[in-house]
Design an enzyme around this catalytic site. Structure first.
Site, PDB file in Angstrom:
ATOM      1  N   GLU A 113       0.656  -1.217   0.209  1.00 29.40           N
ATOM      2  CA  GLU A 113      -0.079   0.004  -0.016  1.00 29.40           C
ATOM      3  C   GLU A 113       0.826   1.329   0.002  1.00 29.40           C
ATOM      4  O   GLU A 113       2.089   1.283   0.094  1.00 29.40           O
ATOM      5  CB  GLU A 113      -0.937   0.192   1.163  1.00 29.40           C
ATOM      6  CG  GLU A 113      -2.064  -1.070   1.065  1.00 29.40           C
ATOM      7  CD  GLU A 113      -2.856  -1.254   2.346  1.00 29.40           C
ATOM      8  OE1 GLU A 113      -3.990  -1.489   2.216  1.00 29.40           O
ATOM      9  OE2 GLU A 113      -2.735  -0.996   3.543  1.00 29.40           O
ATOM     10  N   HIS A 233      -9.072   9.454   3.575  1.00 25.66           N
ATOM     11  CA  HIS A 233      -8.679   8.132   2.532  1.00 25.66           C
ATOM     12  C   HIS A 233      -8.833   8.820   1.276  1.00 25.66           C
ATOM     13  O   HIS A 233      -9.870   9.346   0.864  1.00 25.66           O
ATOM     14  CB  HIS A 233      -9.410   6.934   2.678  1.00 25.66           C
ATOM     15  CG  HIS A 233      -8.780   5.826   2.379  1.00 25.66           C
ATOM     16  ND1 HIS A 233      -8.747   5.763   0.872  1.00 25.66           N
ATOM     17  CD2 HIS A 233      -8.248   4.696   2.696  1.00 25.66           C
ATOM     18  CE1 HIS A 233      -8.354   4.503   0.697  1.00 25.66           C
ATOM     19  NE2 HIS A 233      -7.947   3.875   1.742  1.00 25.66           N
ATOM     20  N   ARG A 280      -1.053   8.642   2.028  1.00 24.87           N
ATOM     21  CA  ARG A 280      -2.074   9.096   1.885  1.00 24.87           C
ATOM     22  C   ARG A 280      -2.391  10.508   1.770  1.00 24.87           C
ATOM     23  O   ARG A 280      -3.405  10.897   1.101  1.00 24.87           O
ATOM     24  CB  ARG A 280      -2.898   8.485   2.834  1.00 24.87           C
ATOM     25  CG  ARG A 280      -3.697   7.460   2.590  1.00 24.87           C
ATOM     26  CD  ARG A 280      -4.279   6.851   3.576  1.00 24.87           C
ATOM     27  NE  ARG A 280      -4.371   5.707   3.472  1.00 24.87           N
ATOM     28  CZ  ARG A 280      -5.035   4.718   4.252  1.00 24.87           C
ATOM     29  NH1 ARG A 280      -5.449   4.923   5.405  1.00 24.87           N
ATOM     30  NH2 ARG A 280      -4.860   3.182   4.114  1.00 24.87           N
ATOM     31  N   HIS A 341     -11.390   9.166   7.430  1.00 26.65           N
ATOM     32  CA  HIS A 341     -11.103   7.883   7.354  1.00 26.65           C
ATOM     33  C   HIS A 341     -10.657   7.644   8.988  1.00 26.65           C
ATOM     34  O   HIS A 341     -10.950   6.676   9.452  1.00 26.65           O
ATOM     35  CB  HIS A 341     -10.174   7.743   6.133  1.00 26.65           C
ATOM     36  CG  HIS A 341      -9.985   6.137   6.134  1.00 26.65           C
ATOM     37  ND1 HIS A 341     -10.712   5.240   5.873  1.00 26.65           N
ATOM     38  CD2 HIS A 341      -8.627   5.374   6.336  1.00 26.65           C
ATOM     39  CE1 HIS A 341     -10.334   3.784   6.054  1.00 26.65           C
ATOM     40  NE2 HIS A 341      -8.991   4.116   6.123  1.00 26.65           N
ATOM     41  N   ARG A 376      -1.011   8.629   9.410  1.00 25.32           N
ATOM     42  CA  ARG A 376      -0.866   7.257   9.536  1.00 25.32           C
ATOM     43  C   ARG A 376      -0.490   6.533   8.402  1.00 25.32           C
ATOM     44  O   ARG A 376      -1.040   6.629   7.381  1.00 25.32           O
ATOM     45  CB  ARG A 376      -2.191   6.688  10.238  1.00 25.32           C
ATOM     46  CG  ARG A 376      -2.164   5.113  10.401  1.00 25.32           C
ATOM     47  CD  ARG A 376      -3.466   4.591  10.626  1.00 25.32           C
ATOM     48  NE  ARG A 376      -4.421   4.744   9.947  1.00 25.32           N
ATOM     49  CZ  ARG A 376      -5.037   4.013   9.134  1.00 25.32           C
ATOM     50  NH1 ARG A 376      -4.383   2.705   9.037  1.00 25.32           N
ATOM     51  NH2 ARG A 376      -6.099   4.000   8.250  1.00 25.32           N
ATOM     52  N   SER A 381      -3.122   0.651  11.561  1.00 27.50           N
ATOM     53  CA  SER A 381      -3.914   0.784  12.628  1.00 27.50           C
ATOM     54  C   SER A 381      -4.343  -0.423  13.209  1.00 27.50           C
ATOM     55  O   SER A 381      -4.400  -0.719  14.502  1.00 27.50           O
ATOM     56  CB  SER A 381      -5.064   1.634  11.916  1.00 27.50           C
ATOM     57  OG  SER A 381      -6.209   1.666  12.723  1.00 27.50           O
TER      58      SER A 381
END
Ligand code: FAD
Ligand code: SIN
Length: 528
Positions: A113, A233, A280, A341, A376, A381
């Site tokens: 990711e 997000h 992100r 998000h 983050r 998470s």
């Protein structure tokens, strides 16, 4: 009614259940959940859990990727301990029965990711959270844990016999489904109430995510930090009937391309050399800027070059849900927009999940552990929930064993002169107003002027809600409204204080990072 436990755990997501399972080895445990026990952010998690499980990877790399995504604000010691304990916690989850995708060799099938320099995301198809929640609940059913579903914690109870700020947490008042308000007492109380996406008009989060834990802790005088860092997000499905459906970052990890709706241009390289796999905050800001520049309303995420059979096998849930909305992701691009998000800030805890109030612990999205810094890293998470859920149980069990004070029982809930409401419209109006103003004035791009506007409106709304709360009988809607108002206030206060742009906090007035003055957390604490 008064109920007494050793461990009172508020929340049944990955953090709460992990904590409850370990705590059940040491005492009597209750888990309270606001709706059905599986409902929360955990069950909707798609991408997976980040953990170092391959020989090509290293703990140091995971630490560095986390620090880079977090724009240096992370607490390196907490990042290191979380990353180091990750593989062990992940294997403990597997031992409970959680099943993740594996290759023919038996090794985990690791996906990638944004912000990760290596493949290190363990996943269960594209419904990782569903599998995690299933496995944890099944294990809880085998343990001496009592669940109280549809039970909404309203406020923490502190020992008022002690000086202000020193009183121990004794438990909470909670609203049951039938409208009764009961007293739940715990020798230790654990906040694991998740995030607050519902503070914003558009969010990937389910309805339970109203920031109750942060709001309760703040009202009780607990230190709260970094609320300005709300993560958006980059890719939620843009469709009039899709309320909050996430299009996982793993799609970009596996080669998805972001393109402008009108021209088909791939634009991410103009913003960051990592393109679609930039962290992100960068991708969300780029999409926001392009939507505003072009007036297109949304951008496209194109997966068509990856082929139908692969997409159906790798992303079965996303494939099917998009089909339900009339989008064949193998044949056409997916319309996407950013949405609120993840709450990177929250209740300040130490490395064992202890808050500033004795007897009160916290784990999961409700906390600010120092792991995420200003942004983050994807899939960190669930990892944090596993590591800190466990740490809280271990530490609080030690505290119990050493012996905790037994203060005089607190008074029952006092309804005062509250009567049933004849003005429910106040709740729906204020709910809508807060979420819209947060979206418009405290969203992806901020400015001092916008924040001041938001603050003025919020001050007025909070006063009106406070009055309503005392005048009328408590309902879950009112509890949640009061909480989103308090959380919105905290986000605005933290955002107003930070005079720089870092990670998820971007303000037009101070567009640069200012390491000299701002390389520290934004901490807010109310007089209890
Ligand atoms: P939650 O799972 O949100 O649980 C909160 C619990 O608290 C619920 O049981 C709720 O009922 C209860 N609760 C709340 N308020 C009260 C109250 N007042 N009284 C009683 N109970 C209360 N993270 C990753 O690492 N990887 C991913 O792939 C990923 N994908 C995601 C996809 C989506 C769509 C979303 C929304 C999030 C995703 N995240 C992902 C983030 C991650 O899922 C959450 O941060 C994490 O699950 C939070 O776990 P938690 O235990 O802290 O809280
Ligand atoms: C996703 O699947 O994109 C969500 C991952 C995360 O929030 O960590």
């Amino acid at each position: 009614m008064v109920r007494q436990f050793d461990f009172l755990v508020l929340g049944g997501g990955i953090a709460g259940l992990t904590c409850a399972l370990e705590a059940a080895k040491h005492g009597k445990v209750a888990v309270l959940t606001k709706r059905a026990r599986s409902e929360g952010n955990t069950v909707y998690a798609q991408g997976g859990i980040a953990s170092v499980l391959s020989k090509e990877d290293s703990l140091e790399r995971h630490v560095e990727d986390t620090m880079i995504a977090g724009a240096g604000l992370n607490h390196r010691d907490v990042v290191a301990l979380t990353v180091t304990e990750g593989p062990g916690r992940l294997n403990a989850l597997v031992s409970l029965g959680a099943e993740f995708n594996r290759r023919a060799s038996g090794e985990f099938d690791l996906t990638r990711e944004g912000g990760h320099s290596k493949r290190r995301i363990v996943h269960a198809g594209d419904v990782t959270g569903r599998e995690v929640e299933r496995a944890l609940l099944a294990a809880c059913d085998e343990a001496p844990i009592e669940f109280f579903e549809h039970t909404t914690a309203i406020d923490l109870i502190l020992d008022r016999a002690q000086p202000r700020g020193k009183g121990r947490a004794l438990g909470c008042y909670a609203l049951r489904e039938d409208g009764a308000i009961e007293t739940f007492l715990g020798k230790v109380t654990v906040l694991a109430t998740g995030g607050a996406g519902k503070v914003y008009l558009y969010t990937s989060n389910p309805d339970v995510a109203t920031g109750d834990g942060v709001a309760m802790a703040y009202r009780a005088g607990v230190a709260i930090a970094n609320m300005e860092f709300y993560q958006f997000h980059p890719t939620c499905l843009f469709h009039p009937e899709a309320k909050n459906f996430l299009i996982s970052e793993a799609l970009r990890g596996e080669g998805g391309r972001l393109k402008l709706r009108s021209t088909g241009e791939r634009f991410m390289k103009r913003y960051d050399e990592r393109g679609e796999l930039a962290p992100r905050d960068i991708v969300a800001r780029a999409i926001d800027a392009e939507i505003k520049r072009t007036g297109d309303g949304y951008v496209h995420l194109d997966m068509t070059h990856l082929g139908k059979s692969y997409l159906m096998e790798r992303f079965p849930n996303i494939y099917a849900r998009c089909r339900d909305f009339g989008i064949d992701i193998a044949a056409q691009p997916i319309p996407v927009v950013p949405a609120a998000h993840y709450m990177c800030g929250g209740v300040v805890v130490d490395a064992h999940g202890k808050t500033s109030v004795p007897g009160l612990y916290a784990a999961g999205e409700v906390t600010c552990t120092g792991l995420h810094g200003a942004n983050r890293l994807a899939s960190n998470s669930l990892l944090e929930g596993l590591v800190f859920g466990h740490r809280v149980a271990v530490e609080s069990a030690k505290e119990l064993q050493a012996g905790v004070p037994s203060p005089a029982p607190p008074p029952d809930w006092d309804p005062g002169h509250a009567v049933p409401s004849d003005e429910l419209v106040v709740v729906s109006q204020n709910w809508e107003e807060i979420r819209r103003l947060m979206w418009n004035f405290v969203g992806i791009v901020r400015s001092g002027k916008r924040l001041a506007r938001a603050r003025r409106r919020l001050d007025m709304l909070r006063e009106e809600i406070r009055q309503y709360y005392w005048d009328y009988r408590v309902t879950r809607d009112v509890v949640e409204l009061r909480n989103i108002a308090d959380v919105a206030h905290l986000i605005v206060e933290c955002a107003t204080r930070r005079k720089e742009s870092r990670g998820l906090h971007y303000t037009l007035d101070y567009p640069d990072v200012d390491d000299h003055n701002w390389l520290h957390d934004t901490v807010i604490q109310r007089e209890p």
